[in-house]
Design a protein around this motif. Structure first.
Motif, PDB file in Angstrom:
ATOM      1  N   LEU A 139      39.388  50.862  42.024  1.00  0.00           N
ATOM      2  CA  LEU A 139      39.973  50.722  43.363  1.00  0.00           C
ATOM      3  C   LEU A 139      39.357  49.526  44.079  1.00  0.00           C
ATOM      4  O   LEU A 139      40.061  48.683  44.644  1.00  0.00           O
ATOM      5  N   HIS A 140      38.031  49.444  44.044  1.00  0.00           N
ATOM      6  CA  HIS A 140      37.362  48.345  44.739  1.00  0.00           C
ATOM      7  C   HIS A 140      37.744  46.994  44.148  1.00  0.00           C
ATOM      8  O   HIS A 140      37.929  46.028  44.877  1.00  0.00           O
ATOM      9  N   ALA A 141      37.862  46.976  42.827  1.00  0.00           N
ATOM     10  CA  ALA A 141      38.248  45.716  42.198  1.00  0.00           C
ATOM     11  C   ALA A 141      39.589  45.250  42.755  1.00  0.00           C
ATOM     12  O   ALA A 141      39.776  44.081  43.072  1.00  0.00           O
ATOM     13  N   LEU A 142      40.541  46.194  42.891  1.00  0.00           N
ATOM     14  CA  LEU A 142      41.871  45.819  43.368  1.00  0.00           C
ATOM     15  C   LEU A 142      41.836  45.426  44.839  1.00  0.00           C
ATOM     16  O   LEU A 142      42.467  44.450  45.248  1.00  0.00           O
ATOM     17  N   LEU A 143      41.075  46.187  45.629  1.00  0.00           N
ATOM     18  CA  LEU A 143      40.985  45.859  47.051  1.00  0.00           C
ATOM     19  C   LEU A 143      40.330  44.494  47.232  1.00  0.00           C
ATOM     20  O   LEU A 143      40.763  43.684  48.053  1.00  0.00           O
ATOM     21  N   ASN A 144      39.292  44.215  46.433  1.00  0.00           N
ATOM     22  CA  ASN A 144      38.599  42.938  46.554  1.00  0.00           C
ATOM     23  C   ASN A 144      39.512  41.783  46.182  1.00  0.00           C
ATOM     24  O   ASN A 144      39.295  40.660  46.610  1.00  0.00           O
ATOM     25  N   ARG A 158      48.621  50.472  47.826  1.00  0.00           N
ATOM     26  CA  ARG A 158      48.948  49.991  46.487  1.00  0.00           C
ATOM     27  C   ARG A 158      47.722  50.027  45.583  1.00  0.00           C
ATOM     28  O   ARG A 158      47.803  50.398  44.417  1.00  0.00           O
ATOM     29  N   ALA A 159      46.568  49.663  46.153  1.00  0.00           N
ATOM     30  CA  ALA A 159      45.343  49.672  45.359  1.00  0.00           C
ATOM     31  C   ALA A 159      45.026  51.094  44.904  1.00  0.00           C
ATOM     32  O   ALA A 159      44.613  51.332  43.779  1.00  0.00           O
ATOM     33  N   TYR A 183      34.134  42.319  36.579  1.00  0.00           N
ATOM     34  CA  TYR A 183      32.943  43.130  36.821  1.00  0.00           C
ATOM     35  C   TYR A 183      32.228  43.509  35.533  1.00  0.00           C
ATOM     36  O   TYR A 183      32.820  43.535  34.456  1.00  0.00           O
ATOM     37  N   GLN A 184      30.973  43.872  35.710  1.00  0.00           N
ATOM     38  CA  GLN A 184      30.184  44.297  34.556  1.00  0.00           C
ATOM     39  C   GLN A 184      30.813  45.506  33.868  1.00  0.00           C
ATOM     40  O   GLN A 184      30.910  45.563  32.666  1.00  0.00           O
ATOM     41  N   GLN A 185      31.256  46.496  34.676  1.00  0.00           N
ATOM     42  CA  GLN A 185      31.823  47.724  34.109  1.00  0.00           C
ATOM     43  C   GLN A 185      33.347  47.649  34.012  1.00  0.00           C
ATOM     44  O   GLN A 185      34.023  48.651  33.962  1.00  0.00           O
ATOM     45  N   PHE A 186      33.898  46.471  34.042  1.00  0.00           N
ATOM     46  CA  PHE A 186      35.327  46.184  33.890  1.00  0.00           C
ATOM     47  C   PHE A 186      36.167  46.645  35.083  1.00  0.00           C
ATOM     48  O   PHE A 186      37.151  46.026  35.424  1.00  0.00           O
ATOM     49  N   ASN A 187      35.801  47.814  35.681  1.00  0.00           N
ATOM     50  CA  ASN A 187      36.546  48.345  36.834  1.00  0.00           C
ATOM     51  C   ASN A 187      38.045  48.433  36.581  1.00  0.00           C
ATOM     52  O   ASN A 187      38.861  47.965  37.367  1.00  0.00           O
ATOM     53  N   PRO A 240      35.749  58.056  40.599  1.00  0.00           N
ATOM     54  CA  PRO A 240      35.063  56.756  40.603  1.00  0.00           C
ATOM     55  C   PRO A 240      35.923  55.692  41.277  1.00  0.00           C
ATOM     56  O   PRO A 240      37.136  55.635  41.080  1.00  0.00           O
ATOM     57  N   ARG A 241      35.264  54.849  42.082  1.00  0.00           N
ATOM     58  CA  ARG A 241      36.024  53.899  42.896  1.00  0.00           C
ATOM     59  C   ARG A 241      35.979  52.478  42.350  1.00  0.00           C
ATOM     60  O   ARG A 241      36.438  51.558  43.008  1.00  0.00           O
ATOM     61  N   ASP A 242      35.384  52.277  41.171  1.00  0.00           N
ATOM     62  CA  ASP A 242      35.191  50.894  40.730  1.00  0.00           C
ATOM     63  C   ASP A 242      36.515  50.145  40.613  1.00  0.00           C
ATOM     64  O   ASP A 242      36.648  49.025  41.116  1.00  0.00           O
TER      65      ASP A 242
END
Lengths: 305, 569, 260
Positions: free
Chosen positions: B193-198, B205-206, C99-103, B189-191
């Motif tokens: 990763l994306h949070a860090l990149l964003n 590092r991300a 985020y909604q799912q905390f990420n 799952p990339r959620d």
């Protein structure tokens, strides 16, 4: 799932591996060859154990005669020895007729220098399981008796166990497709004897000298396996040396190697042991030109391109 | 990837989704497969005369009789220990190299890496670009070539050095690992990763914080599966001359000293069995119970990080890292590769020399005709072998799955079948081939049988694991409704596990295809036998042509297998 | 919490976000159509609208992860279309997202997830080292204290409840120390009782630390109670964009009306 006991086990495993590793020094370390070591090898045509014994003695003898470190490097298959000779991993090799030619074609200036008295006049013997009912014969045409029989050669690259026998079979009009099933390649002369003795194959062919030596040692059950034909003579085994040994060990080194072999004397007990293991009375000089016929035969059946 | 092949409990009706989709998507595959197996049986020479060499039974009897009297002299036991350590050290060293290649290659050939480097990765126009494609293709060739062939080539360039075995194992394994690692990374799952990149974190590092920790249990679990494979491959490389157990077994077999051989095989069995067992337990601790996920992206794999029990998982990881840190240098010290050879001018010279000899390939009409007929034979060998291994693998997998109730009879059958399967897979295919050649004439059939026996051991175990991980509720529901256990099995267990079993079988077909070469080396038929003749004749133009044929064949088999696995999903 | 790149700070005019005629298309589907808006420093903005209205896409545009297919986007005064990947990252460091799912990375300890807020500033080596021996523990501890879970520093993240995980995610943003905080449905995966706490926490932190807040919401009551301005989105278009007091029930009804 991963309870401490399992971690303990894993650690114990590592620890025991470490201990065992310390107990047995790395095999490579034992053979670590210094640059000025004269490395010899041989085609693996017999039991590896016998080869180790024989070439261990040869190395000791050469070391004493030549005054340089000599190491025997065992190799597992025919092509690998040729390759090791080509790359210079080994300096001098006891080759068969065919492998010697193949090796010299790949190393400019390599020389066939020494062979046994019997190699100038070498023979193969066709053997058969006694129960197969193949009668011994004198003329080459007798080979037609092999048609419809199961048959095994030795190694693919063996001169006495494959090349010359196949040449004689062709001459007698026996094609490989005339045999029953595909021909086997046992891998060594000793294994050919055992497979024919056990009846795995009805007939086979091998180097006469190995046959005689196993016969003399009482290792063959002659009630089960008989000789059916002895081939005409041809040149076979010989020592081939790389040309660069003279740079490594000084000019005249090749001549000194020749002298060392020529000096082996059956009257001297230490020498006799080596000669006996080789199955020879003495060593003689040989030269590249002696193998022109082998090369021609090899080209004919495609073993040299 | 549909959930149907995952082990996630989901299907609750008695006629589960997997079976239905399998029947729908799989009918074509089924027909084609049956035809192919029939053709392969004919091609492999099953119906030709002169198959069995009755003369050989005496040796086979001797061979099995010797099992009761293994050679146990102290000297020989020491030699066996040493050989075992050599094989183990080669496996560890080769594996270490392959994991490095696998990790770097896996990153470079993953989608997620290249997407992370793009500023607007969530944009509709985001694409992967050519570096990704280059990395993917660069890994395809090393993967298609068997370790043994790598060995034969490397020995020509590097000479007789332990380095050859390490590279021969590490390069193809590295390419295979890279492919699987990239799949694991892409399925994680990339959620986060994306949070860090964003938030402006640079890609590497991300990934370090957002993706790798999550992929780690699956990466580790797969690495352990590779260790099992590495031990088998190190043994095979031994057979072709690297030393260790494979070499000693070959020597004993060549001199027909069966008692010694049984001692060596026992050592191999213990080594292989211990690795398999350890690997299974560690995988369990990491929450990734599937040994090998060949179904590209099963969602069960992605969840391993979440499923793993926190404490046991991280402790297991710590132990593994420590073990790797100790074992890798120790193994390298033990085998003593001469790393200097990699950069020696002699190596470059020999490489150039070899390439010059290899080109141009021998594509004369006569040779091409030979190659075509031998390619057909080789393909037939692989199809026939895997069909046989798959059939018996499925049959044996059910008794080999851990019985739910510990009835004595079931436990006994379970243990017996497990040991039998271990025996089958621990003995390398070329050794099986040599044994089978006692009683059969050389040709494609004994080679196919050798591959079949070896792969039976692997498939039986993989399928048994699928059975163990399968949803037990449908079968239980049937039993509660009064079905006999045979009926419950037929309607409850088989339909759920069959698609995954078939996926494994197709996957092993790819491996079986590569293994045809090594049984060819010892005299069984096909392109491998031709290659042996060419190598012993130093006919390198011919060798190149044969290799090209092998590569094409391997790519075709990989494509067909992937397509078939997709169709039965 | 420290180090804001001075260059960017001084480059900020008045608007934090400025969109002019922005369109985002996924194939035939237009996720955003001709959206223009301006969000000034210190505003608290709620994005509302039915599912699929384009709220997440808009937030993606605002944090720089989605490039518009048309129109102009200025983040902190910089035109994103002209930024290199590196420069864009510099801008993104000033925009934190919840985020909604905390990420979060579930199998890392809380401290590592919080420390991930440093990644824009830390070197790769430092980041890797910190995974072995956690660095800057005090900063992380303070951030956790700010979000009310000071005792969870070394807990495994997946062991926390949804509300606690969202607090970890907010702590990560605090460590990142951005100019603006975006929140994409931050309370949709959380127990209703905890939702108010999270919203209040977000609002308080933004007030106290002087950060701009843009939050997309399903629950309208929090838009009214916690924000100053509401933007209504429907089918990728801005339906209204007004101060809280001016949004009428009729407008909201139009926004959520099922299309005939």
């Amino acid at each position: 799932m991963f309870r401490p006991s399992k971690i303990g086990f894993a650690l114990a495993l590592c620890a025991s591996a470490a201990l065992a590793a310390c107990a047995a020094p790395p095999p490579a370390a034992r053979q670590a060859a210094q640059p000025q070591t004269f490395v010899i090898s041989a085609i693996p045509d017999q039991d590896p154990e016998k080869l180790n014994r024989l070439y261990g003695k040869v190395s000791d003898y050469l070391k004493e005669q030549l005054g340089v470190q000599v190491v025997y490097k065992p190799v597992t298959d025919y092509a690998a020895v040729v390759n090791a000779f080509r790359t210079g991993d080994v300096d001098m090799v006891w080759f068969g007729g065919l492998t010697g030619v193949q090796a010299r074609l790949q190393v400019d200036g390599a020389q066939a220098i020494i062979q046994r008295d019997i190699d100038a006049n070498f023979h193969s013997v066709f053997i058969a399981n006694a129960a197969a009912g193949i009668q011994p014969f004198d003329d080459i045409s007798g080979l037609t008796a092999l048609k419809g029989r199961t048959f095994t050669f030795g190694s693919e690259s063996s001169t006495s166990g494959r090349l010359m026998p196949q040449f004689f079979m062709n001459k007698a009009g026996v094609a490989l497709s005339d045999l029953k099933g595909e021909p086997g390649f046992s891998g060594s002369h000793d294994k050919t004897i055992k497979l024919v003795e056990a009846g795995t194959y009805e007939a086979g062919v091998l180097n006469e000298q190995v046959w005689k030596s196993r016969l003399a040692a009482g290792e063959v059950d002659t009630n089960k396996v008989i000789v059916i034909w002895r081939t005409p003579a041809y040149y076979d085994y010989h020592w081939v040396v790389r040309p660069d040994v003279e740079q490594k060990f000084g000019a005249g080194f090749i001549q000194r190697v020749k002298q060392a072999f020529l000096a082996l004397d059956a009257a001297n007990p230490a020498h006799k042991e080596i000669l006996d293991l080789f199955g020879a009375q003495k060593f003689i000089e040989t030269k590249n030109e002696n193998y022109a016929d082998i090369e021609a035969v090899a080209r004919q059946i495609g073993k040299i391109k | 990837m549909s959930s149907s092949l995952s082990s996630t409990p989901r299907a609750t009706t008695w006629a589960p989704q997997p079976l239905r989709s399998f029947l729908k998507g799989g009918r074509l595959v089924a027909i084609v497969t049956l035809l192919a197996v029939a053709w392969s049986a004919i091609q492999a020479g099953l119906f030709r005369g002169d198959l069995i060499n009755v003369g050989g039974w005496a040796l086979v009897r001797q061979f099995f009789a010797a099992a009761l009297r293994p050679e146990l002299s102290p000297d020989f036991l020491l030699l066996t220990l040493e050989a075992t350590l050599v094989t183990f050290a080669y496996a560890i060293s080769g594996l270490a190299l392959s994991l490095v290649i696998g990790f770097v290659g896996g990153l470079l050939s993953s989608e997620v890496w290249w997407l992370s480097r793009r500023p607007h990765r969530q944009s509709p126009t985001a694409t992967l670009g050519s570096p990704w494609l280059i990395a993917r293709s660069a890994l395809a060739v090393p993967r298609a070539i068997h370790e043994a062939i790598w060995g034969l080539f490397l020995v020509r360039i590097l000479g007789l050095d332990p380095l050859v075995a390490i590279l021969a194992l590490g390069l193809p394994f590295g390419a295979i690992t890279a492919k699987v690692f990239s799949e694991i990374l892409d399925e994680t799952p990339r959620d986060a990763l994306h949070a860090l990149l964003n938030g402006g974190a640079p890609p590497a590092r991300a990934m370090l914080y957002g993706l790798l920790p999550r992929a780690l249990p699956n990466l580790t679990s797969y690495s352990f599966y590779r260790l099992e494979c590495a031990i088998r491959s190190a043994t095979v490389l031994g057979v072709i001359g690297a030393g260790g157990l494979g070499y000693q077994i070959l020597l004993s077999l060549q001199s027909l000293r069966y008692q010694e051989m049984w001692t060596l095989m026992a050592a191999l069995l213990v080594l292989s069995g211990l690795t398999d067992w350890l690997s299974a337990h560690i995988r369990h601790a990491l929450g990734a119970p599937t040994r090998l996920d060949v179904n590209l992206g099963a969602d069960c794999a992605a969840e391993a990080a979440v499923r793993a029990r926190a404490t046991s998982g991280s402790r297991a990881l710590a132990v593994l890292l420590a073990a790797a840190a100790v074992l890798t240098p120790l193994s390298l010290w033990y085998v003593q590769p001469d790393l200097g050879k990699l950069f020696a001018p002699r190596t470059t010279m020999l490489l150039g020399d070899m390439l010059r000899q290899m080109f141009p390939p021998d594509l004369s009409p006569a040779n091409v005709v030979t190659l075509f007929s031998l390619s057909a034979q080789t393909l037939a060998m692989s199809v026939f072998a895997i069909a046989l291994a798959g059939l018996f693998g499925i049959l044996l997998a059910y008794p080999a799955a851990h019985p739910a109730r510990r009835a004595r009879g079931a436990m006994l059958a379970y243990s017996a079948v497990r040991v039998f399967l271990l025996f089958c897979r621990a003995i390398p295919a070329p050794v099986w081939a040599l044994l089978i050649l006692f009683v059969m004439f050389p040709g494609p059939l004994p080679g196919a049988l050798a591959i079949a026996v070896h792969n039976l051991g692997i498939l039986g175990r993989l399928i048994a694991e699928a059975v163990e991980n399968a949803d037990k509720r449908p079968a239980a529901a049937l039993r509660h409704a009064g079905a006999s256990s045979a009926q419950a099995f037929l309607y409850g267990t088989l339909p759920i596990t069959l698609p995954q079993s078939l996926a494994y079988i197709f996957y092993r077909w790819e491996i079986g295809m590569r293994e045809t070469v090594i049984v060819g080396f010892v005299g069984a038929g096909g392109l491998g036998r031709l290659l042996t003749e060419q190598l012993s004749s130093f006919d390198y133009g011919g060798v190149t042509a044969t290799l090209i044929a092998l590569l094409i064949l391997t790519f075709i088999v990989d494509l067909l297998s992937t397509a078939a696995r997709r169709a039965i999903r | 919490m420290s180090t804001r790149a001075p260059g960017i700070h001084s480059a900020i005019p008045t608007a934090i976000f400025e969109l002019k005629g922005v369109t985002v298309r996924y194939g035939a589907l237009a996720a955003l159509q001709d959206v223009s808006l301006r969000i000034e420093a210190g505003e608290r903005v709620a994005l509302i609208g039915p599912s699929g209205a384009g709220k997440s896409t808009l937030l993606g545009v605002l944090n720089g992860s989605v490039a518009p297919t048309g129109g102009e986007v200025r983040l902190l005064g910089r035109d994103v279309a002209r930024l290199s990947a590196r420069a864009l990252r510099q801008v993104q460091r000033q925009i934190g997202t919840v985020y909604q799912q905390f990420n979060l990375t579930p199998n890392l300890s809380v401290i590592h997830n919080v420390n991930a807020g440093h990644l824009g500033r830390w070197s790769l080596a430092k980041a890797a080292f910190s995974l072995v021996i956690p660095l800057e523990r005090e900063t992380a501890a303070r951030a956790l204290e700010n979000v009310g879970i000071a005792d969870k520093l070394y807990e495994r993240t997946s062991h926390l409840s949804g509300g606690q995980q969202q607090r970890v995610a907010i702590a990560r943003v605090l460590v990142q120390d951005p100019v603006a905080i975006l929140a994409d449905e931050p309370i949709s995966s959380i127990d209703p009782e905890r939702s108010r706490e999270i919203m209040t926490l977000l609002r308080e932190l933004c007030d106290r630390l002087n950060k701009t807040l843009v939050v997309s919401l399903h629950a309208l009551e929090y838009a009214y109670s916690h924000c100053d301005r509401i933007i209504g989105l429907r089918e990728g278009r801005v339906l209204f964009d007004l101060p809280v007091g001016q949004v009428t029930p009729a407008m909201v009804e139009t926004l959520y009306r099922i299309r005939a």
